[in-house]
Design an enzyme around this catalytic site. Sequence first.
Site, PDB file in Angstrom:
ATOM      1  N   GLU A 112      16.901 -16.581  -9.951  1.00  0.00           N
ATOM      2  CA  GLU A 112      16.447 -15.231 -10.263  1.00  0.00           C
ATOM      3  C   GLU A 112      15.709 -15.207 -11.607  1.00  0.00           C
ATOM      4  OE1 GLU A 112      15.923 -12.695  -8.695  1.00  0.00           O
ATOM      5  OE2 GLU A 112      15.808 -11.088 -10.164  1.00  0.00           O
ATOM      6  N   LYS A 133      11.753 -14.139 -12.087  1.00  0.00           N
ATOM      7  CA  LYS A 133      11.280 -13.093 -13.002  1.00  0.00           C
ATOM      8  C   LYS A 133      10.122 -13.619 -13.848  1.00  0.00           C
ATOM      9  CE  LYS A 133      12.621 -10.380 -11.449  1.00  0.00           C
ATOM     10  NZ  LYS A 133      13.454 -10.159 -10.336  1.00  0.00           N
ATOM     11  N   LYS A 180       5.622  -3.935  -4.560  1.00  0.00           N
ATOM     12  CA  LYS A 180       7.059  -3.703  -4.603  1.00  0.00           C
ATOM     13  C   LYS A 180       7.718  -3.892  -3.244  1.00  0.00           C
ATOM     14  CE  LYS A 180      10.778  -2.263  -6.703  1.00  0.00           C
ATOM     15  NZ  LYS A 180      11.384  -3.297  -7.556  1.00  0.00           N
ATOM     16  N   HIS A 189      18.286 -36.284  -9.723  1.00  0.00           N
ATOM     17  CA  HIS A 189      17.746 -36.742  -8.434  1.00  0.00           C
ATOM     18  C   HIS A 189      16.233 -36.550  -8.349  1.00  0.00           C
ATOM     19  CE1 HIS A 189      21.751 -37.480  -6.949  1.00  0.00           C
ATOM     20  NE2 HIS A 189      22.103 -36.275  -7.392  1.00  0.00           N
ATOM     21  N   CYS A 222       0.834  -1.194   0.000  1.00  0.00           N
ATOM     22  CA  CYS A 222       0.000   0.000   0.000  1.00  0.00           C
ATOM     23  C   CYS A 222       0.874   1.250   0.000  1.00  0.00           C
ATOM     24  CB  CYS A 222      -0.947   0.083   1.194  1.00  0.00           C
ATOM     25  SG  CYS A 222      -1.995  -1.325   1.415  1.00  0.00           S
ATOM     26  N   ASN A 273      -1.308   2.106   5.862  1.00  0.00           N
ATOM     27  CA  ASN A 273      -0.483   1.046   5.284  1.00  0.00           C
ATOM     28  C   ASN A 273       0.098   0.248   6.448  1.00  0.00           C
ATOM     29  OD1 ASN A 273       1.422  -0.522   3.896  1.00  0.00           O
ATOM     30  ND2 ASN A 273       2.951   1.109   3.932  1.00  0.00           N
ATOM     31  N   GLY A 274      -0.128  -1.069   6.446  1.00  0.00           N
ATOM     32  CA  GLY A 274       0.375  -1.895   7.549  1.00  0.00           C
ATOM     33  C   GLY A 274      -0.705  -2.868   7.976  1.00  0.00           C
ATOM     34  N   ARG A 298       3.292   0.043  -5.238  1.00  0.00           N
ATOM     35  CA  ARG A 298       3.190  -0.555  -3.901  1.00  0.00           C
ATOM     36  C   ARG A 298       1.905  -1.374  -3.726  1.00  0.00           C
ATOM     37  NH1 ARG A 298       6.805   2.023  -0.439  1.00  0.00           N
ATOM     38  NH2 ARG A 298       5.663   1.234   1.338  1.00  0.00           N
ATOM     39  N   GLU A 313       6.961 -14.069 -11.730  1.00  0.00           N
ATOM     40  CA  GLU A 313       6.383 -12.802 -11.287  1.00  0.00           C
ATOM     41  C   GLU A 313       5.620 -12.078 -12.380  1.00  0.00           C
ATOM     42  OE1 GLU A 313      10.085 -10.890  -9.755  1.00  0.00           O
ATOM     43  OE2 GLU A 313       8.775 -10.328  -8.097  1.00  0.00           O
ATOM     44  N   TRP A 352      -2.754  -2.724  -1.544  1.00  0.00           N
ATOM     45  CA  TRP A 352      -2.417  -4.135  -1.759  1.00  0.00           C
ATOM     46  C   TRP A 352      -3.159  -4.868  -0.652  1.00  0.00           C
ATOM     47  CZ3 TRP A 352       0.012  -8.143   0.938  1.00  0.00           C
ATOM     48  CH2 TRP A 352       0.398  -9.242   0.156  1.00  0.00           C
TER      49      TRP A 352
HETATM   50  O1  M6R Z   1      13.153  -4.391  -1.122  1.00  0.00           O
HETATM   51  P1  M6R Z   1      13.756  -5.749  -0.926  1.00  0.00           P
HETATM   52  O2  M6R Z   1      14.959  -5.953  -1.760  1.00  0.00           O
HETATM   53  O3  M6R Z   1      13.996  -6.087   0.497  1.00  0.00           O
HETATM   54  O4  M6R Z   1      12.635  -6.737  -1.470  1.00  0.00           O
HETATM   55  C1  M6R Z   1      12.794  -8.113  -1.395  1.00  0.00           C
HETATM   56  C2  M6R Z   1      11.767  -8.827  -2.252  1.00  0.00           C
HETATM   57  O5  M6R Z   1      10.483  -8.528  -1.820  1.00  0.00           O
HETATM   58  C3  M6R Z   1      11.898  -8.460  -3.729  1.00  0.00           C
HETATM   59  O6  M6R Z   1      13.179  -8.708  -4.220  1.00  0.00           O
HETATM   60  C4  M6R Z   1      10.881  -9.246  -4.564  1.00  0.00           C
HETATM   61  O7  M6R Z   1      11.206 -10.599  -4.574  1.00  0.00           O
HETATM   62  C5  M6R Z   1      10.804  -8.673  -5.965  1.00  0.00           C
HETATM   63  N1  M6R Z   1       9.452  -8.683  -6.409  1.00  0.00           N
HETATM   64  C6  M6R Z   1      11.634  -9.425  -6.942  1.00  0.00           C
HETATM   65  O8  M6R Z   1      11.469  -9.041  -8.257  1.00  0.00           O
END
Ligand code: M6R
Length: 612
Positions: free
Chosen positions: A485, A489, A607, A508, A2, A100-101, A27, A492, A74
Amino acid sequence: MCGIIGYIGKRNVSRIIIESLERLEYRGYDSAGLATLDGNDLYLCREVGSLENLKAVLKDYPMKGSLGIGHTRWATHGEPVRVNAHPHVDCSESIAVVHNGIIENYLELKEKLQSSGHIFKSETDSEVIAHLVEDYLKNGAANLEQAVFCTLMDIQGAYALAVMRKQEPRKLIAARNGSPLIVGIGEGETFIASDAPAIIPYTRKVVFLDDYQVVVVEDDILTISNINGTPVNYNISTVDWDVNAAQKNGYPHFMLKEIHEQPQIVKSILAEKIDFRNLDLKVEELLKIKSRILQAHQVIIQACGTSFHAGMVGELALEYFTNLHADVEISSEFRYKHFIAEPGSLIISITQSGETADTLVALKKAKQKGLSTFSLCNVVGSSITRESDSVFYIHAGPEIGVASTKAYTAQLFCLYIIAVYLGVLKKNIKPELKNNLVKELTLIPALMKKVLGVEQQIAHCADKYAAFDDFYYLGRGVNYPSALEGALKLKEIAYIHASAYPAGEMKHGPIALVNPNLAAVCIAPRSATYDKMLSNIQEIKARKGKVIAIATEGDEQIGRFVDDVIYIPDIQEIFSPLLVALPLQLLAYYIAVKRGCNVDKPKNLAKSVTVE
Ligand code: M6R
């Protein structure tokens, strides 16, 4: 999760709130809303879905006023429907709140308030704030700030919140505990926001609030107090991020723009950290804790998501260059783990946002255990930076795309600098080797540019595989984190199932799933395990899986075994994740675009993960 914004000044608030919410939308984008005050009239507008839906309504019904609050959500408590969208109001609809929280004790508070006659409209935890404020005002609180202070004593959990009341039309109140909040100071106007990019077009002067601080702005008089009401001194910082950095600048998506920014970001890190005359590294951030580092025998890295993947590479690089024992931990696990650390150990927290709740809590835990705390962070003034003994800023500029790209390679690059620097400090790296390593690091921006030069080929490859629903990402050694990674991507932004494995693990179990409808992205640059990787590739081909290889330029033989090859320039193995990351990002990006996904705002994600 949020984003919140508040404004008090002389300009039309609704335009400012909408513009700021556009910059905060990364956010959360389940719903958006705003409330404004014009004299004693309170206006409220909320819409489900992206900000565009709210903007469409406001086009026909513009809102008046020069004081207001806004929110982009969010969802945590309650589905993304209009009634759960913020701002929330009290029974008399005279108090509006954005939050937010998570208010952890909201059920208990809600029941109490309901039994004294309050009618709730939403399923959210946040609505209790509006009713509590109302209740305190009904029961003798002299004004809004008194009622807010009492409310803050009742609520438990994380919050960044902003409150306004129609009977006090020149007053805006905000408070923070555990969720980020800043105050922007303009000429005759004040802003409250979840982060700096939201307000940098209006002001660069900001106050980073600490937990349990409360802001009261009445016209242009600003007071910051602690939660007991005692005024505190505050520092005004200047944010130096470029306004353009938070714009798409002609790119169709922030993600693509951020992918293309990577060579330049690495170049600026080099300019800051390398003395080109004698090829020395300048890492003042570590000098501060130098004596403790010299005694340390162990380094623990902790992070989440993409930052964790950077941490995995960091672990290998630290052990390789320093001979120190290094471990890497996922923050959400580490925070609950009974861990044993040698006295004087160093903990490195990696985070783009500096606000990730799990990383923050794990850092606090390590601090309590007496570890030296060092953080790698992008957002200046964020919570994690303020908890750390020393901070290394990666200076990647605002990263707006929810899927992290430029922050990842900036983290990697900074981790290599730290590892080589510590290697020299620990006398594990001789001057000549140091010079060679530094020289190789200075080549990275040009090599990254070269990788970006094959973007169109990657886009074609993406077209070919966009209809696949199953992907494996395989790598070995320092490129196993790259595989994780790459898979993250794709999951996501393209919503495709993708699993990553160290290639040697295939036999395995995972090889059981190989079939003609599975695409395996095999990371096979020149390395000590190249031949093993080639065998793994052949095992997949023997089972009719499709293979996209990432290989080193000049490797002619790999083409005979795979369906597609994306070449990266030659680089020594330990640094190869810096180049491997780029084609993986582009592949995921173009597959997502081909599948019509909203690349910058993937569903269910936000984010900054400021809740557990
Ligand atoms: O702000 P941070 O680097 O602590 O965030 C960590 C993860 O939430 C962040 O890397 C998340 O996995 C992203 N969506 C990756 O693309």
